[in-house]
Write a protein that holds these residues in place. Sequence first.
Motif, mmCIF file in Angstrom:
data_model
loop_
_atom_site.group_PDB
_atom_site.id
_atom_site.type_symbol
_atom_site.label_atom_id
_atom_site.label_comp_id
_atom_site.label_asym_id
_atom_site.label_seq_id
_atom_site.Cartn_x
_atom_site.Cartn_y
_atom_site.Cartn_z
ATOM 1 N N PRO A 182 -3.581 -3.578 50.383
ATOM 2 C CA PRO A 182 -4.345 -4.496 51.240
ATOM 3 C C PRO A 182 -5.505 -3.843 51.984
ATOM 4 N N LYS A 183 -5.313 -2.649 52.524
ATOM 5 C CA LYS A 183 -6.385 -1.978 53.270
ATOM 6 C C LYS A 183 -7.554 -1.621 52.342
ATOM 7 N N ARG A 236 -9.388 -4.853 51.307
ATOM 8 C CA ARG A 236 -10.282 -5.320 52.385
ATOM 9 C C ARG A 236 -11.568 -4.504 52.408
ATOM 10 N N ASP A 281 -15.217 -6.023 51.779
ATOM 11 C CA ASP A 281 -16.235 -5.892 52.825
ATOM 12 C C ASP A 281 -17.497 -5.238 52.277
#
Length: 121
Positions: A36-37, A40, A44
């Motif tokens: 998930p990190k 993201r 971004d």
Amino acid sequence: MVLSRGEGVWGWDIHGNRYLDCLAAYSAVNQGHCHPKIMRALMDQTRKLNMTSRAFRNDQLRPFYHEICEMTRSDKVLPVNSGAEAVETAIKTVRKRGYTVKGVSNDEVEIIVCDNNFYNW
């Protein structure tokens, strides 16, 4: 086996069977599939600029170089796309050091490699 998706340590094939991924793409995804990190951060960045060629610079290159040099206690960095490029660069670097720092002459240069390894010459 034909995988169609992954999440964490798991991969699913096209028939919906779940497998524990013990290979992790030969360590390229040690953090797990679709972390998930990382997802993201990818999203971004992609919303701003997803790719630049080496002919251009981008605003993330300088901080990246700084962080890598700080982490490795080095004053130079050369990001490359593959292990073959990394090995080639390493060989060129040690050869140049041999010539300029150690004073090795051209006819004394010798590169020793292991037979039947991943980068078999």
